[in-house]
Write a protein that holds these residues in place. Structure first.
Motif, PDB file in Angstrom:
ATOM      1  N   SER A 102      -6.232 -14.977   1.922  1.00  0.00           N
ATOM      2  CA  SER A 102      -4.892 -15.398   2.332  1.00  0.00           C
ATOM      3  C   SER A 102      -3.891 -14.279   2.057  1.00  0.00           C
ATOM      4  O   SER A 102      -3.021 -14.000   2.880  1.00  0.00           O
ATOM      5  CB  SER A 102      -4.474 -16.664   1.579  1.00  0.00           C
ATOM      6  N   LEU A 103      -4.017 -13.630   0.897  1.00  0.00           N
ATOM      7  CA  LEU A 103      -3.139 -12.507   0.544  1.00  0.00           C
ATOM      8  C   LEU A 103      -3.332 -11.350   1.513  1.00  0.00           C
ATOM      9  O   LEU A 103      -2.389 -10.645   1.861  1.00  0.00           O
ATOM     10  CB  LEU A 103      -3.412 -12.032  -0.887  1.00  0.00           C
ATOM     11  N   ARG A 104      -4.568 -11.177   1.950  1.00  0.00           N
ATOM     12  CA  ARG A 104      -4.887 -10.066   2.858  1.00  0.00           C
ATOM     13  C   ARG A 104      -4.150 -10.206   4.186  1.00  0.00           C
ATOM     14  O   ARG A 104      -3.867  -9.215   4.858  1.00  0.00           O
ATOM     15  CB  ARG A 104      -6.392 -10.015   3.081  1.00  0.00           C
ATOM     16  N   ALA A 105      -3.828 -11.433   4.546  1.00  0.00           N
ATOM     17  CA  ALA A 105      -3.071 -11.661   5.780  1.00  0.00           C
ATOM     18  C   ALA A 105      -1.623 -11.206   5.629  1.00  0.00           C
ATOM     19  O   ALA A 105      -0.929 -10.983   6.619  1.00  0.00           O
ATOM     20  CB  ALA A 105      -3.111 -13.147   6.148  1.00  0.00           C
ATOM     21  N   ASN A 161      -2.682  -2.786  -2.526  1.00  0.00           N
ATOM     22  CA  ASN A 161      -1.827  -3.528  -3.450  1.00  0.00           C
ATOM     23  C   ASN A 161      -2.557  -4.737  -4.036  1.00  0.00           C
ATOM     24  O   ASN A 161      -2.392  -5.061  -5.217  1.00  0.00           O
ATOM     25  CB  ASN A 161      -0.540  -3.955  -2.747  1.00  0.00           C
ATOM     26  N   ILE A 162      -3.369  -5.394  -3.219  1.00  0.00           N
ATOM     27  CA  ILE A 162      -4.173  -6.523  -3.711  1.00  0.00           C
ATOM     28  C   ILE A 162      -5.205  -6.006  -4.709  1.00  0.00           C
ATOM     29  O   ILE A 162      -5.461  -6.647  -5.735  1.00  0.00           O
ATOM     30  CB  ILE A 162      -4.857  -7.275  -2.545  1.00  0.00           C
ATOM     31  N   GLY A 163      -5.791  -4.837  -4.430  1.00  0.00           N
ATOM     32  CA  GLY A 163      -6.759  -4.223  -5.348  1.00  0.00           C
ATOM     33  C   GLY A 163      -6.161  -3.957  -6.717  1.00  0.00           C
ATOM     34  O   GLY A 163      -6.771  -4.248  -7.751  1.00  0.00           O
ATOM     35  N   VAL A 164      -4.938  -3.423  -6.741  1.00  0.00           N
ATOM     36  CA  VAL A 164      -4.240  -3.175  -8.008  1.00  0.00           C
ATOM     37  C   VAL A 164      -3.995  -4.506  -8.724  1.00  0.00           C
ATOM     38  O   VAL A 164      -4.176  -4.612  -9.943  1.00  0.00           O
ATOM     39  CB  VAL A 164      -2.904  -2.416  -7.784  1.00  0.00           C
ATOM     40  N   LEU A 221     -12.805  -9.268  -1.058  1.00  0.00           N
ATOM     41  CA  LEU A 221     -11.604  -8.709  -0.452  1.00  0.00           C
ATOM     42  C   LEU A 221     -11.964  -7.842   0.757  1.00  0.00           C
ATOM     43  O   LEU A 221     -11.297  -7.881   1.785  1.00  0.00           O
ATOM     44  CB  LEU A 221     -10.830  -7.877  -1.490  1.00  0.00           C
ATOM     45  N   PHE A 222     -13.054  -7.070   0.638  1.00  0.00           N
ATOM     46  CA  PHE A 222     -13.444  -6.162   1.719  1.00  0.00           C
ATOM     47  C   PHE A 222     -14.385  -6.801   2.742  1.00  0.00           C
ATOM     48  O   PHE A 222     -14.277  -6.540   3.930  1.00  0.00           O
ATOM     49  CB  PHE A 222     -14.082  -4.888   1.146  1.00  0.00           C
TER      50      PHE A 222
END
Length: 192
Positions: A123-126, A132-135, A55-56
């Motif tokens: 894709s979600l990061r876009a 929120n993705i981390g949670v 993610l990072f």
């Protein structure tokens, strides 16, 4: 960066559908039968670590090879589309070699944090904020851990037809998400 319940719920559902741990219960059970024991905690922690790291660092890797997030999101929407088709139609378009052990390699990667999951994260990061993705990742890993711990009981309760229905429902949800992801990122490609 602030917590957004709608983004958390949406990202959690997307990851839940892609990870498809409920649909993977038959695989988990066959692994358990082959090697006798599955380290649920270890597999969950390693999968979470892979997902958070990607993610990072995933976007930096893309920059290194000169690919923008919109392009990756569109490519990710195709991957999600094919995963959804597999889930809905009950066919296998991509198959890994038969795993020999139930250690970290077949369970944490690629079963939980596989190519589809990693593609989905970028894709979600876009679309969503990282927090929120981390949670969503944490919520999914907790669920994955609980499923791994009680996979035999879940299989007994749901039965083959129950597992099949859940898999197909989440396949349709995933298909709709793939279409939305494609539509919202394809414009970014032509504007660049």
């Amino acid at each position: 960066m602030e917590l957004n319940l709608r983004e958390i719920a949406s990202a959690t559902l997307v990851l839940f559908a892609v990870i498809d741990i409920v649909g993977s219960i038959p695989v988990v059970i066959s692994l358990r039968k082959k090697v006798g024991h599955i380290q649920s905690g270890k597999a969950s922690i390693v999968a979470a670590s892979i997902m958070v790291a990607f993610l990072f660092v995933g976007e930096e890797i893309l920059k290194l090879i000169a690919i923008d997030v919109n392009s990756f999101a569109v490519a990710g929407s195709f991957v999600l589309f094919f995963i959804a088709i597999e889930m809905i139609l009950g066919i296998t378009l991509y198959k890994d070699d038969e795993p020999h052990t139930a250690s970290i390699v077949p369970l944490a990667f690629p079963l939980i944090a596989g190519v589809g999951t990693l593609t989905t994260l970028l894709s979600l990061r876009a679309e969503y904020q990282v927090v929120n993705i981390g949670v969503a990742i944490v919520l999914n890993i907790i669920f994955v851990y609980l499923v791994l711990k009680s996979s035999t009981r879940i299989e007994r309760i749901l039965g083959p037809s129950g597992l099949s229905i859940i898999r197909k429902v989440f396949g349709v949800v995933l298909l709709a998400i793939a279409v939305k992801l494609f539509a919202s990122n394809i414009q970014g490609l032509f504007q660049a």
